[in-house]
Design an enzyme around this catalytic site. Structure first.
Site, PDB file in Angstrom:
ATOM      1  CG  PHE A  65      -0.322   0.626   2.716  1.00  0.00           C
ATOM      2  CD1 PHE A  65      -0.035   1.598   2.743  1.00  0.00           C
ATOM      3  CD2 PHE A  65      -0.228  -0.697   3.482  1.00  0.00           C
ATOM      4  CE1 PHE A  65       0.015   2.194   3.937  1.00  0.00           C
ATOM      5  CE2 PHE A  65       0.542  -0.233   5.049  1.00  0.00           C
ATOM      6  CZ  PHE A  65       0.619   1.667   4.991  1.00  0.00           C
ATOM      7  CE  LYS A  66       4.599   1.383   4.886  1.00  0.00           C
ATOM      8  NZ  LYS A  66       4.564   0.351   4.924  1.00  0.00           N
ATOM      9  CG  ASP A  67       4.206   0.733  -4.517  1.00  0.00           C
ATOM     10  OD1 ASP A  67       5.067   1.505  -4.883  1.00  0.00           O
ATOM     11  OD2 ASP A  67       3.115  -0.646  -5.192  1.00  0.00           O
TER      12      ASP A  67
END
Ligand SMILES: *Cc1c(COP(=O)(O)O)cnc(C)c1O
Length: 463
Positions: A111-113
């Protein structure tokens, strides 16, 4: 829109300076002075819109006059260009009123993207306009680092240094950090655990002479722009399941408290969220805090969900600031106790407010594996171990009348050993990164001492 520090004594900044600064100069974290509200009608109108359009409507009010509307739309389009799913963040049903929000279709499969791809573009745009450059440093338990290196590689105005705990990230995570060839990105391994890496980064920010000389900037989840980018998918998923006409709940696998704090912001903006559930692995400081009111560090125990192997949960400070009625001095005192004495006790009133807004649960290593197995057997879905922690806790805390959405924070192929141990299947990487295991690695080990770390950075910054 102005931003204030959770410790009450750093300069008030606009959005762009808040983003470029990262950590406030009093050691605190920046939060908006007030949170913009969306009406019932405005939230209802989000249903069915493309992700980028929802992102525009949610984030725009927080930007002040930092970016023009057309410019911001173009930035969003570039940021979300490289995702492997047209919906970007699809919602999938896995049981009666149980859902997954798949946040792993970005370039590094976590999810960091969502936040990092966006702030890469925002940094580039802002620095180009200012004719400026920065040195980005970040600590990672694995996924932030790969997402940051992917988002910033090849950009002219930034050099990026990512510190990760030696031997404590998965091979896919490590390779995503060590295989990019661009000269402006550097993966550095430190002896110790994630908290040691995070402490080293914080020490650099508090060393003002170095901070100013190399123009230090931070992209850890302490960076407000990252939290903000994550608010968006709470709205897309909730409206897909009937909000604002009915409430939904979220269960969030939690480490540094950034992702779940974004849910708290979504709720403050007006999204009807019934329960926000903190799901932890065996490193359960947040679960213990909610249960007892005592926020006390223990040593980090490495787990099969390594991105959550954290005891100093930085963004929790932002929530403390809210439950202490925005009393920066009170927060500063508690943070000093955390640093000097290893913990603090939350006052009764603040604890009650905390419990009104949040529930919590923990999953042991065995329970995490068992959940991967059970969900695979009942639905055919393969969960990453972090997501499995969330699904386990969601099952315990769900109200059968309210849809429960667990954030699926990473692709199972990022953690193939844990998945294989649970179900005997080694999940494959998506085709677009299938050659990751063949690319040469570039990695530097640095002793965990501030002078050596700073020297390593200064020796590698491009002129
Ligand atoms: C970063 C991460 C988490 C924890 O998110 P926080 O914002 O730090 O709470 C959970 N799962 C995965 C896969 C992650 O990469």
């Amino acid at each position: 829109m102005q931003y204030v520090s959770t410790r009450g004594s750093a300069p008030v900044l606009g959005f762009e300076d808040t983003m470029l600064t990262g950590l406030a100069r009093d050691g605190g974290l920046y939060v908006p002075e007030s949170v913009p509200q969306l009406s019932h009608g405005e939230i209802a109108a989000l249903a069915g819109l493309p992700y980028e359009e929802v992102a525009f409507r949610i984030m725009r009010p927080f930007l002040g006059d930092s970016f023009g509307s057309d410019q911001f739309r173009a930035i969003l389009a570039r940021a979300y260009d490289g995702f492997g799913h047209a919906a970007l963040a699809p919602v999938k049903q896995i049981g009666a009123n149980q859902f997954l929000l798949e946040l792993f279709h970005g370039p590094t499969l976590a999810f960091k993207d969502f936040a990092m791809q966006l702030i890469g573009q925002l940094f580039e745009e802002a620095l180009k306009r200012r004719g400026d450059r920065v040195t980005i440093v970040g600590a990672t338990s694995g996924d932030t680092g790969s997402a940051a290196i992917e988002a910033f590689r090849g950009l002219d105005a930034v050099d990026v240094f990512i510190f990760f705990p030696l031997g404590r990230v998965s091979e896919v995570q490590r390779r995503q950090m060590t295989t990019p060839v661009e000269a402006n990105v550097h993966a550095m391994a430190l002896e110790g655990d994630f908290d040691d890496c995070q402490a080293a980064v914080k020490d650099m920010f508090n060393h003002f002479e170095f901070r100013d000389r190399v123009r230090l900037a931070g992209v850890n989840s302490i960076n407000w722009a990252r939290v903000l980018a994550q608010v968006v998918y709470y709205f897309t998923s909730a409206t897909a399941l009937g909000a604002p006409h009915r409430p939904v709940s979220f269960c969030v696998p939690t480490g540094n408290f950034g992702d779940i704090f974004a849910g708290h912001v979504a709720r403050k903006m007006g999204l009807p969220i019934d329960r926000l559930v903190i799901a932890t692995n065996q490193n359960d400081i947040l679960h213990r805090t909610l249960a007892s009111g005592a926020h006390t560090k223990e040593t980090v125990r490495p787990s099969i969900s390594p991105s959550m192997d954290i005891q100093v949960s930085s963004n929790f400070e932002r929530l403390l600031f809210d439950v202490y009625d925005r009393d920066g001095a009170a927060v500063a005192r508690q943070m000093a106790d955390l640093k000097d004495q290893g913990g603090f006790t939350i006052s009764q009133g603040a604890l009650e407010r905390l419990r009104e807004g949040f529930a919590s649960g923990r999953a042991s290593e065995d329970e995490t594996s068992a959940t991967i197995r059970e969900i695979f057997e009942t639905t055919g879905e393969i969960l990453c171990p972090h997501t499995a922690v969330g699904v386990k806790v969601a099952g315990e805390t769900a109200d059968p009348k309210v849809p429960m959405i667990t954030l699926a924070t990473a692709h199972p192929a990022k953690f193939p050993d844990a998945v294989e141990a649970a179900i005997g299947i080694r999940p494959a990487l998506p085709k677009r990164m299938a050659d990751l295991y063949d690319r040469p690695e570039r990695l530097r080990e640095v002793p965990n001492a501030l002078p050596q770390i700073e020297a390593a950075i200064e020796g590698s910054i491009r002129a």
